[in-house]
Design an enzyme around this catalytic site. Sequence first.
Site, short mmCIF file in Angstrom:
data_model
loop_
_atom_site.label_atom_id
_atom_site.label_comp_id
_atom_site.label_asym_id
_atom_site.label_seq_id
_atom_site.Cartn_x
_atom_site.Cartn_y
_atom_site.Cartn_z
CB SER A 171 13.14 21.90 -15.58
OG SER A 171 12.44 23.12 -15.64
CE LYS B 117 12.06 18.77 -11.07
NZ LYS B 117 10.67 18.85 -11.51
CG HIS C 253 -1.65 -1.27 1.45
ND1 HIS C 253 -2.86 -1.58 0.86
CD2 HIS C 253 -1.30 -2.36 2.17
CE1 HIS C 253 -3.23 -2.80 1.24
NE2 HIS C 253 -2.30 -3.30 2.03
CD GLU D 14 8.39 11.47 -15.52
OE1 GLU D 14 8.04 11.97 -14.46
OE2 GLU D 14 8.92 12.13 -16.44
#
Length: 463
Positions: free
Chosen positions: A279, A285, A158, A292
Amino acid sequence: MAKLWGTRFSKGLDPSVLKFTSSIHFDKKLAIYDIDGSMAHAAMLGKKGIIPKKDAKRLVSGLKALRKGFQKGTVKLDESKHEDIHSAVTEMLAKKIGKVAKERLHTARSRNDQVGLDMKMYCKDKIDGLVDCVTYLQKSLLNFAGKNINVIIPAYTHLQHAQCILMSHQIIAYVEMLERDKERLLGCKKRTDEMPLGSCALRGTSLNIDREAVARALGFSRITQNSIDAISDRDFIMELLAALMIMGIHLSRFAEDMILWSTKEFSFVEIDDSLATGSSMMPNKKNPDVLELIRGLSGNIYANLSSVTVMMKGLPLSYNRDLQLDKVPLFSSVETLQEVLPLTAKLVKTLKVNKANIKKKIGEDEFLFATDIAEFLVKKGYSYRKAHDITGRIIKYCIKGNKKISDIPQKRLKSFSDVLNVKVIKGIVDPERSVASVKSKGGTNPTMVKSAIKRWRRKLGNA
Ligand code: ARG
């Protein structure tokens, strides 16, 4: 445009229909398979005396030359000149060897069985390549697991802290998943290994062809047994797409784990700079875009499966042009995974583990040892219910008093159970001891994980 049909029509094809029905811009990927299939077919026609031997010879040597040209990249396909790859091959062959190509090659053959053959050859070939890519990724995962064999992380259910495990144990979970993916691919290959040529348009032919000879020449272990089934069947494509879909999900879950592990909050691993992106606005970043996209592409891979299964549903036997639409989704899933698998391996090979931070994280959460305490109590004679209850009360006490389990004073510990004391708790709240205490086969005990790595290395060979 030259077509393999047309005599019975009194009007030329409307250009928009030609554009709409053409498949050359995607089925050109089948060129090599189409040529190999044609070569085996032509040789068989000659041998059986269905076409003159000298014609068969010319066809075969012309096709060989065409194949070389395709491989070297010297043959350029003009997409505006052909309807599909089957007409293109015949047409280009005719340019090389003359009209014998158009007159003889298509004897006892239809594009219906031809396209089935090409697709099966494509699938068998690509499965072999994909299986190699999966093995390579498994080896990279094993190397990573071996290198970091002693790293203990909190495991999650979880997405909440559960118990201590070896990081390598979780990594090998992916090796297991990928092995099932490989088995699915190889099972699919076995069922694809049936040669459909000779089923012709749908019912076979009155010409005395030798289907087994063609199958042997093309490396198929058997021929299809029912011509209608052979023409209509795309199970092998749906099955391959389904196997790739499950593999895509596995890679997506791996990507998700790594995305989480590389966040500041987890900070278990760091992706190599060469595989991360920045970024345009935020100079700080470092983003896991590769992971992804791997996660995102599993959506496309899933859509490719549904695209073909929905197309198939309700098609009457045997051939229908709808079947042409199986190609783009199939090629897309195959090509996506051909790219994703080696990239994932690259990422694994360069992944750094933040050992100090992981150790700190484990040290901050002694509740990770709650099950260890409960199992200690069971070993001392308590029922598991009772042990769960006692440990639950210890946890509650710690939450209320904002305490660590190892901070509980001796007297208070004794009040939970007289088998508990400071020394016992100190022994339990120890990640190394915790993982080493696991006895059940397939668990996270370092000895077992090490032998799992050994067993996998023996099976897969060294990296
Ligand atoms: N381009 C077609 C396909 O991919 C080839 C078979 C065409 N056959 C036909 N009878 N129209 O399915």
